[in-house]
Design a protein around this motif. Structure first.
Motif, PDB file in Angstrom:
ATOM      1  N   THR A  79      -9.416  -2.185  -3.289  1.00  0.00           N
ATOM      2  CA  THR A  79     -10.207  -1.050  -2.841  1.00  0.00           C
ATOM      3  C   THR A  79     -10.889  -0.389  -4.042  1.00  0.00           C
ATOM      4  OG1 THR A  79      -8.386   0.517  -3.096  1.00  0.00           O
ATOM      5  CG2 THR A  79      -8.533  -0.624  -0.986  1.00  0.00           C
ATOM      6  N   ASN A  80     -11.623   0.677  -3.752  1.00  0.00           N
ATOM      7  CA  ASN A  80     -12.185   1.515  -4.818  1.00  0.00           C
ATOM      8  C   ASN A  80     -13.110   0.753  -5.766  1.00  0.00           C
ATOM      9  OD1 ASN A  80     -12.368   4.166  -5.798  1.00  0.00           O
ATOM     10  ND2 ASN A  80     -10.901   3.766  -7.433  1.00  0.00           N
ATOM     11  N   GLY A  81     -13.791  -0.280  -5.243  1.00  0.00           N
ATOM     12  CA  GLY A  81     -14.714  -1.053  -6.056  1.00  0.00           C
ATOM     13  C   GLY A  81     -14.072  -2.180  -6.839  1.00  0.00           C
ATOM     14  N   PHE A  82     -12.742  -2.308  -6.785  1.00  0.00           N
ATOM     15  CA  PHE A  82     -12.072  -3.361  -7.543  1.00  0.00           C
ATOM     16  C   PHE A  82     -12.339  -4.753  -6.970  1.00  0.00           C
ATOM     17  CE2 PHE A  82      -9.470   0.220  -9.076  1.00  0.00           C
ATOM     18  CZ  PHE A  82      -9.532  -0.042 -10.436  1.00  0.00           C
ATOM     19  N   ALA A  83     -12.990  -4.826  -5.796  1.00  0.00           N
ATOM     20  CA  ALA A  83     -13.369  -6.131  -5.245  1.00  0.00           C
ATOM     21  C   ALA A  83     -14.412  -6.825  -6.120  1.00  0.00           C
ATOM     22  CB  ALA A  83     -13.897  -5.970  -3.823  1.00  0.00           C
ATOM     23  N   PRO A 122      -4.857  -2.796  -8.555  1.00  0.00           N
ATOM     24  CA  PRO A 122      -5.172  -1.366  -8.488  1.00  0.00           C
ATOM     25  C   PRO A 122      -5.548  -1.019  -7.049  1.00  0.00           C
ATOM     26  CG  PRO A 122      -6.401  -2.467 -10.237  1.00  0.00           C
ATOM     27  CD  PRO A 122      -5.788  -3.542  -9.398  1.00  0.00           C
ATOM     28  N   ALA A 123      -5.231   0.175  -6.635  1.00  0.00           N
ATOM     29  CA  ALA A 123      -5.476   0.521  -5.231  1.00  0.00           C
ATOM     30  C   ALA A 123      -5.969   1.940  -5.096  1.00  0.00           C
ATOM     31  CB  ALA A 123      -4.196   0.341  -4.417  1.00  0.00           C
ATOM     32  N   PRO A 160       0.816  -1.203   0.000  1.00  0.00           N
ATOM     33  CA  PRO A 160       0.000   0.000   0.000  1.00  0.00           C
ATOM     34  C   PRO A 160       0.852   1.255   0.000  1.00  0.00           C
ATOM     35  CG  PRO A 160       0.200  -0.823   2.227  1.00  0.00           C
ATOM     36  CD  PRO A 160       0.965  -1.786   1.350  1.00  0.00           C
ATOM     37  N   GLY A 161       0.196   2.392  -0.094  1.00  0.00           N
ATOM     38  CA  GLY A 161       0.911   3.667  -0.042  1.00  0.00           C
ATOM     39  C   GLY A 161      -0.055   4.812  -0.279  1.00  0.00           C
ATOM     40  N   ASN A 162       0.459   6.022  -0.192  1.00  0.00           N
ATOM     41  CA  ASN A 162      -0.385   7.192  -0.437  1.00  0.00           C
ATOM     42  C   ASN A 162      -0.637   7.354  -1.938  1.00  0.00           C
ATOM     43  OD1 ASN A 162       1.965   8.295  -1.527  1.00  0.00           O
ATOM     44  ND2 ASN A 162       2.450   9.480   0.298  1.00  0.00           N
ATOM     45  N   GLN A 163      -1.274   8.470  -2.300  1.00  0.00           N
ATOM     46  CA  GLN A 163      -1.639   8.653  -3.706  1.00  0.00           C
ATOM     47  C   GLN A 163      -0.417   8.746  -4.618  1.00  0.00           C
ATOM     48  OE1 GLN A 163      -3.683  12.423  -4.275  1.00  0.00           O
ATOM     49  NE2 GLN A 163      -2.671  13.326  -2.504  1.00  0.00           N
ATOM     50  N   TYR A 164       0.716   9.198  -4.092  1.00  0.00           N
ATOM     51  CA  TYR A 164       1.934   9.265  -4.898  1.00  0.00           C
ATOM     52  C   TYR A 164       2.465   7.857  -5.197  1.00  0.00           C
ATOM     53  CZ  TYR A 164       2.056  14.275  -3.928  1.00  0.00           C
ATOM     54  OH  TYR A 164       1.745  15.603  -3.854  1.00  0.00           O
TER      55      TYR A 164
END
Length: 425
Positions: A367-371, A229-230, A207-211
């Motif tokens: 995350t973000n609906g990729f499930a 994708p995350a 994981p990580g921040n948006q960068y």
């Protein structure tokens, strides 16, 4: 948290939309750093480490002496906790390996599939306000079970040029082979392109921040695989009158404290819970050291009252949460109806925290609906699967007319000839 009562289905998409950020300028900045690392290697890494992390490093690789020093700094209590978690995570993931099975599709034709560990993998471990040493366990343990020969770990240094002791303790416990004091975009660049010091890897996890997320996406465009994708972390709690209001509030807040862009959703059929959850959240929020972070995350969060459990399940599947907690009657039966979720936590005594740390399942999730289409990290994430086939002369003879007919129908005569030459005698 915004509240909604029995919203129409036409409103669902708008209500449960994730936070959206304009990443146009972000992509340009990240791409610039990646290209600098690609061209200038270690020099670029050291430059950005000083610029972004505020520390000048002569050596970016962690030494054995640094590991030994860090291990000594970790309390016995935390060591025992990490070791217990590692044991559970290993036990769960070891069952994910499959025995090679040879299938005789017809007489004289044998086919099988073998899992082979990806040789070189890179693990990114955030180390800022929350040093995620638990993620070391979640990534390195399945990597070692898969048989990855080189496991590279990157994590940002603190102002003293060191990594968090628990990160180093966890890394040496579970078989990480190389550890580097590199954070952010420059870490992703180092593992993507390789430098004089950092090996190039074939797949990057973590994981990580948006960068970091943007850097991983750009690295994928440059030929390096990534785990998935995350986006920002998220939880959805599905609750009825059997739910404990304090438990539910704690689950929502445990997600909110991750970061200001996290999202916590409560879907409930309980009017009582809907009416009283705000007060309990406020009470617990005031006790949190990361209150300011959680407060901002709650601005992205929603409480939704729906008419029955069927509609609640439908909305939960529509959202496709990273974490889904079922705090309701007949939770196991409800769980059977879940088709979109990263990881499901069943019942009032199954908080997300258990899976985040020590129950055994992996916490690196879509995350973000990729499930809807992606799975969480597992041993399978660290292997590629190679198929094999072995045909005897009799087996080739028996299948020859099938292959020849299909090849000639597709206009691929050389394919047909490769069969004809072998069976003409």
């Amino acid at each position: 948290m915004k509240k909604y009562i029995n919203p129409n289905r036409e409103q669902w998409a708008e209500i449960i939309a994730r936070p959206v950020f304009d990443n146009t300028s972000l992509k340009e900045k990240v791409s610039s750093v990646l290209q600098d690392v690609k061209q200038n290697g270690d020099d670029a890494i050291k430059k950005y480490t000083e610029q972004f992390d505020g520390v000048s490093l002569e050596n970016i690789e962690v030494t054995k002496e640094e590991i030994d020093e860090a291990v000594a700094l970790v309390s016995d209590e935390l060591k025992q906790a990490i070791e217990a978690a590692a044991k559970n995570i290993r036990a769960f993931h070891e069952k994910q390996t499959a025995t090679v099975e040879i299938v005789e599709t017809q007489t004289g034709i044998e086919c099988w599939r073998k899992s082979v560990g990806i040789e070189k993998v890179g693990l990114y471990i955030p180390g800022g306000s929350a040093p995620l040493f638990s993620t070391v366990l979640m990534l390195a343990i399945p990597a070692s079970i898969a048989g990855c020969s080189e496991i590279v770990l990157c994590s940002p240094p603190n102002k003293e040029g060191k990594l968090h002791p628990a990160i180093l303790f966890s890394a040496q416990l579970v078989g990480v082979t190389k550890i580097f004091k590199i954070g952010g975009v420059q870490a992703i660049g180092a593992m993507t392109y390789g430098t004089a010091t950092v090996p190039k890897v074939y797949k990057i996890f973590g994981p990580g921040n948006q960068y970091v997320t943007c850097a991983k996406q750009l690295a994928q465009e440059d030929g390096v695989a990534i785990d998935m994708p995350a986006g920002p972390s998220e939880v959805l709690v599905l609750a009825d009158d059997s739910a404990n209001v304090s438990y539910v509030a704690s689950d929502l807040l445990s997600q909110a404290e991750h970061g200001v862009d996290s999202q916590a959703i409560l879907i409930t059929i309980s009017q009582n819970l809907f009416d009283n959850i705000d007060e309990e959240i406020e009470k617990q929020l005031n006790e949190l050291p990361r209150k300011s972070i959680a407060e901002k995350a709650l601005d992205n969060s929603k409480i939704i009252l729906v008419k029955d459990i069927e509609e609640a399940v439908e909305l939960a599947n529509y959202y496709a949460s990273e974490h889904l907690i079922l705090a309701c009657n007949n939770a196991e039966i409800v769980a059977e109806k879940i088709i979109n979720a990263g990881s499901v936590f069943i019942g009032n005594y199954s908080p997300e925290s258990a899976g985040d740390y020590a129950s055994g399942t992996n916490h690196t999730l879509p995350t973000n609906g990729f499930a809807r289409a992606y799975s969480g990290v597992s041993v399978d994430s660290f292997v590629k699967k190679i198929t094999f086939q072995k045909l005897s002369q009799q087996g080739l003879q028996q299948i020859s007319q099938t292959v020849i007919a299909m090849a000639e129908a597709e206009g691929l005569q050389a394919h047909a000839n490769a069969i004809k030459l072998r069976v003409k005698n």
